[in-house]
Design a protein around this motif. Structure first.
Motif, PDB file in Angstrom:
ATOM      1  N   GLU A  91       0.839  -1.188   0.000  1.00  0.00           N
ATOM      2  CA  GLU A  91       0.000   0.000   0.000  1.00  0.00           C
ATOM      3  C   GLU A  91       0.875   1.238   0.000  1.00  0.00           C
ATOM      4  N   THR A  92       0.367   2.330  -0.552  1.00  0.00           N
ATOM      5  CA  THR A  92       1.092   3.592  -0.598  1.00  0.00           C
ATOM      6  C   THR A  92       0.099   4.724  -0.764  1.00  0.00           C
ATOM      7  N   ASP A  93       0.572   5.925  -0.500  1.00  0.00           N
ATOM      8  CA  ASP A  93      -0.322   7.062  -0.656  1.00  0.00           C
ATOM      9  C   ASP A  93      -0.457   7.477  -2.110  1.00  0.00           C
ATOM     10  N   GLN A  94       0.595   7.217  -2.951  1.00  0.00           N
ATOM     11  CA  GLN A  94       0.543   7.526  -4.379  1.00  0.00           C
ATOM     12  C   GLN A  94       1.191   6.368  -5.158  1.00  0.00           C
ATOM     13  N   ALA A  95       0.402   5.643  -5.954  1.00  0.00           N
ATOM     14  CA  ALA A  95       0.912   4.456  -6.665  1.00  0.00           C
ATOM     15  C   ALA A  95       1.575   4.804  -7.988  1.00  0.00           C
ATOM     16  N   GLU A  96       1.121   5.865  -8.650  1.00  0.00           N
ATOM     17  CA  GLU A  96       1.589   6.162 -10.006  1.00  0.00           C
ATOM     18  C   GLU A  96       3.095   6.373 -10.086  1.00  0.00           C
ATOM     19  N   PRO A  97       3.760   7.115  -9.151  1.00  0.00           N
ATOM     20  CA  PRO A  97       5.209   7.347  -9.287  1.00  0.00           C
ATOM     21  C   PRO A  97       6.063   6.114  -9.005  1.00  0.00           C
ATOM     22  N   LEU A  98       5.478   5.015  -8.520  1.00  0.00           N
ATOM     23  CA  LEU A  98       6.288   3.870  -8.112  1.00  0.00           C
ATOM     24  C   LEU A  98       7.057   3.262  -9.284  1.00  0.00           C
ATOM     25  N   LEU A  99       6.439   3.170 -10.466  1.00  0.00           N
ATOM     26  CA  LEU A  99       7.129   2.561 -11.612  1.00  0.00           C
ATOM     27  C   LEU A  99       8.360   3.365 -11.986  1.00  0.00           C
ATOM     28  N   LYS A 100       8.235   4.698 -12.015  1.00  0.00           N
ATOM     29  CA  LYS A 100       9.387   5.536 -12.359  1.00  0.00           C
ATOM     30  C   LYS A 100      10.461   5.423 -11.290  1.00  0.00           C
ATOM     31  N   THR A 101      10.043   5.339 -10.013  1.00  0.00           N
ATOM     32  CA  THR A 101      11.010   5.220  -8.919  1.00  0.00           C
ATOM     33  C   THR A 101      11.798   3.920  -9.033  1.00  0.00           C
ATOM     34  N   LEU A 102      11.107   2.824  -9.377  1.00  0.00           N
ATOM     35  CA  LEU A 102      11.790   1.523  -9.514  1.00  0.00           C
ATOM     36  C   LEU A 102      12.728   1.524 -10.712  1.00  0.00           C
ATOM     37  N   ASP A 103      12.297   2.034 -11.863  1.00  0.00           N
ATOM     38  CA  ASP A 103      13.130   2.019 -13.069  1.00  0.00           C
ATOM     39  C   ASP A 103      14.328   2.938 -12.939  1.00  0.00           C
ATOM     40  N   ALA A 104      14.227   3.941 -12.036  1.00  0.00           N
ATOM     41  CA  ALA A 104      15.372   4.839 -11.828  1.00  0.00           C
ATOM     42  C   ALA A 104      16.474   4.163 -11.029  1.00  0.00           C
ATOM     43  N   SER A 105      16.171   3.068 -10.384  1.00  0.00           N
ATOM     44  CA  SER A 105      17.185   2.344  -9.594  1.00  0.00           C
ATOM     45  C   SER A 105      18.154   1.620 -10.511  1.00  0.00           C
ATOM     46  N   PRO A 106      19.412   1.516 -10.159  1.00  0.00           N
ATOM     47  CA  PRO A 106      20.395   0.764 -10.974  1.00  0.00           C
ATOM     48  C   PRO A 106      20.168  -0.735 -10.939  1.00  0.00           C
ATOM     49  N   LEU A 107      19.236  -1.209 -10.077  1.00  0.00           N
ATOM     50  CA  LEU A 107      19.029  -2.656  -9.947  1.00  0.00           C
ATOM     51  C   LEU A 107      17.779  -3.150 -10.659  1.00  0.00           C
ATOM     52  N   PRO A 112      -3.911  -0.376  -9.902  1.00  0.00           N
ATOM     53  CA  PRO A 112      -3.942  -0.102  -8.450  1.00  0.00           C
ATOM     54  C   PRO A 112      -5.385   0.160  -7.981  1.00  0.00           C
ATOM     55  N   LEU A 113      -5.664  -0.256  -6.761  1.00  0.00           N
ATOM     56  CA  LEU A 113      -6.998  -0.098  -6.179  1.00  0.00           C
ATOM     57  C   LEU A 113      -6.963   0.963  -5.062  1.00  0.00           C
ATOM     58  N   ARG A 114      -7.946   1.813  -5.087  1.00  0.00           N
ATOM     59  CA  ARG A 114      -8.032   2.869  -4.072  1.00  0.00           C
ATOM     60  C   ARG A 114      -8.878   2.387  -2.900  1.00  0.00           C
ATOM     61  N   THR A 115      -8.316   2.431  -1.681  1.00  0.00           N
ATOM     62  CA  THR A 115      -9.075   2.150  -0.462  1.00  0.00           C
ATOM     63  C   THR A 115      -9.350   3.466   0.256  1.00  0.00           C
ATOM     64  N   SER A 116      -9.931   3.358   1.395  1.00  0.00           N
ATOM     65  CA  SER A 116     -10.278   4.581   2.135  1.00  0.00           C
ATOM     66  C   SER A 116      -9.059   5.304   2.666  1.00  0.00           C
ATOM     67  N   VAL A 117      -7.942   4.570   2.806  1.00  0.00           N
ATOM     68  CA  VAL A 117      -6.757   5.198   3.415  1.00  0.00           C
ATOM     69  C   VAL A 117      -5.546   5.207   2.492  1.00  0.00           C
ATOM     70  N   ALA A 118      -5.507   4.348   1.433  1.00  0.00           N
ATOM     71  CA  ALA A 118      -4.288   4.274   0.596  1.00  0.00           C
ATOM     72  C   ALA A 118      -4.621   3.598  -0.730  1.00  0.00           C
ATOM     73  N   TRP A 119      -3.551   3.523  -1.578  1.00  0.00           N
ATOM     74  CA  TRP A 119      -3.634   2.797  -2.861  1.00  0.00           C
ATOM     75  C   TRP A 119      -2.992   1.417  -2.688  1.00  0.00           C
ATOM     76  N   VAL A 120      -3.715   0.378  -3.087  1.00  0.00           N
ATOM     77  CA  VAL A 120      -3.178  -0.995  -3.061  1.00  0.00           C
ATOM     78  C   VAL A 120      -2.588  -1.298  -4.436  1.00  0.00           C
ATOM     79  N   PHE A 121      -1.336  -1.762  -4.454  1.00  0.00           N
ATOM     80  CA  PHE A 121      -0.661  -1.986  -5.742  1.00  0.00           C
ATOM     81  C   PHE A 121       0.007  -3.364  -5.743  1.00  0.00           C
ATOM     82  N   ARG A 122       0.323  -3.785  -6.985  1.00  0.00           N
ATOM     83  CA  ARG A 122       1.053  -5.051  -7.219  1.00  0.00           C
ATOM     84  C   ARG A 122       1.930  -4.827  -8.464  1.00  0.00           C
ATOM     85  N   ILE A 123       3.244  -4.905  -8.298  1.00  0.00           N
ATOM     86  CA  ILE A 123       4.190  -4.542  -9.363  1.00  0.00           C
ATOM     87  C   ILE A 123       5.173  -5.691  -9.590  1.00  0.00           C
ATOM     88  N   ARG A 124       5.453  -5.942 -10.875  1.00  0.00           N
ATOM     89  CA  ARG A 124       6.520  -6.881 -11.253  1.00  0.00           C
ATOM     90  C   ARG A 124       7.624  -6.079 -11.945  1.00  0.00           C
TER      91      ARG A 124
END
Length: 442
Positions: free
Chosen positions: A396-412, A422-434
């Protein structure tokens, strides 16, 4: 091959039925075959034999064969090319015992007649997967057979020109080297049939015979210009377009060529392809005593060869015993060496496995540390699956959209993508990334 050459011994008579339908002629040749070659002893032609008394031309044939001391030798008869359907089947992988069933299965599609109205015969061509099939109408074969019986001429087999030429070219056990394309003029039309015209003159009917890698035996008759017939035959055989077409008489070394080829089969029946359209009850066979002299010569050759083979036998045995003694001395060391090689290979594999495991463990720890670094709170993970090439994370996270860019920016990591929106809940965004691991070995 040498033994087959020395067994080529005998005399025979070949008969070709040729000419316009309804007014056929018999072209007859007699040959003498010896290991050093075959020689034509004589020949003659019986014109329009169906309309002449059989006893008359039968007497001419008997006098001819008696003069050459070939009386009683069954003749080989070549049926007219237009009366025989010749087909070449490719049956790879079919055993000899199943070949008859395979041929019969395809027979109906090889001719336009009713099944009960034809005689057929087939034979495998050497050690190839090709099967030569000949088909003729029963009434035609029976009519010719009755005429020869009425004339008192013994006949061993009715066959086609393709089988006769193929066998004649291998009389002494050796096949032709390279591709073969030969032609012979023929005329199988009756006088009432139209003749195609070209360049203001009647076009001669040509019978073409050939051998190539694609077509071990090819036979066809063409009513076109000679150059066109040869081009069509070469194309059908998938042969070299520059292959020269030679007269059949030149290829076989005798003229007329087809009766000569049939006579060779009569003289040496063991060399003939077993392609016989004559019903078994009408076939004639010669006495086995005709093979007495060839058999004696073959036995003499075998005895001489055995004598030459026995001379160095003692030396070969001594040499073999020495080799076996040396092998017995070296065998323990060789076995020990092979065992050491196996042990070394086992240790090497274990070492490589441990090294790979160590490297992979460190790489996995680095990946987890990198995820911890680049995914700060309030992002948290409830699933982390690590494989050698990919990592699956979910949380879960407060903003799911930037996660892909954050991961691809990593050297690993690279080529990250959501596994579902991603699914929006009452408190956060639920995500699943490969995400793929950079530099991962396949």
């Amino acid at each position: 091959m040498i033994l087959k050459k020395w067994l080529a011994f005998g005399g025979g008579v070949g008969i070709q039925i040729a000419g316009p339908k309804g007014a056929e002629s018999l072209h007859i040749s007699a040959v003498r075959v010896r290991p050093n070659g075959a020689r034509v002893r004589g020949g003659f032609t019986i014109e329009d034999f169906p309309h002449r008394p059989a006893a008359e031309w039968g007497a001419d044939y008997t006098a001819f064969s008696k003069k050459l001391q070939l009386r009683g030798v069954p003749a080989v008869v070549l049926l007219p090319r237009h009366e025989v359907i010749v087909r070449l089947l490719a049956l790879p992988g079919v055993s000899q015992k199943d070949l008859d069933t395979a041929v019969r299965f395809q027979l109906e599609g090889l001719h336009p007649y009713n099944e009960d109205d034809v005689y057929f015969s087939w034979t495998r061509l050497g050690r190839t997967s090709a099967v030569l099939v000949a088909i003729a109408r029963k009434d035609t074969v029976d009519r010719y057979a009755a005429l020869f019986e009425e004339a008192g001429i013994k006949v061993r087999l009715f066959t086609c020109s393709a089988a006769a030429i193929y066998s004649a070219l291998r009389l002494y056990g050796t096949a032709p080297s390279g591709e073969v394309l030969a032609w012979d003029s023929t005329d199988s039309r009756s006088d009432s049939e139209p003749r195609p015209q070209g360049s203001g003159r009647a076009i001669e009917s040509l019978e073409m015979y050939g051998e190539s890698a694609a077509r071990p035996a090819f036979s066809a008759s063409f009513d076109v210009e000679p150059s066109r017939a040869r081009a069509l035959a070469a194309a059908e055989m998938r042969a070299d377009p520059t292959l020269e077409a030679k007269p059949l008489a030149e290829v076989l070394g005798a003229n007329p060529p087809l009766p000569y080829a049939a006579a060779l089969l009569s003289a040496c029946p063991s060399r003939a392809l077993p392609l016989n359209l004559l019903p078994p009850e009408r076939r004639e066979f010669t006495s086995p005593w005709r093979w007495a002299l060839p058999s004696a010569l073959a036995l003499l050759v075998l005895l001489i060869a055995g004598g030459f083979a026995a001379l160095p036998r003692y030396e070969r045995r001594q040499y073999l015993a020495t080799l076996q003694a040396q092998i017995a001395q070296i065998s323990p060391q060789a076995a020990r060496s092979a065992q050491l090689d196996k042990q070394i290979e086992t240790v090497r594999r274990r070492t490589e496995f441990l090294d790979d495991f160590r490297r992979q463990s460190k790489s996995n720890i680095d990946a987890v540390a990198e995820l911890t670094r680049i995914l700060p709170p309030p992002t948290w993970l409830n699933l982390t699956e690590i494989s050698p090439r990919q990592i699956l994370i979910a949380g879960e996270t407060d903003q799911a959209e930037p996660l892909l860019k954050t991961l691809d920016a990593s050297p690993l990591f690279e080529s990250s993508e959501f596994q579902g929106a991603p699914l929006r809940t009452s408190v956060a965004w639920v995500f699943r990334i490969r995400t793929n691991r950079k530099g991962a070995r396949p």
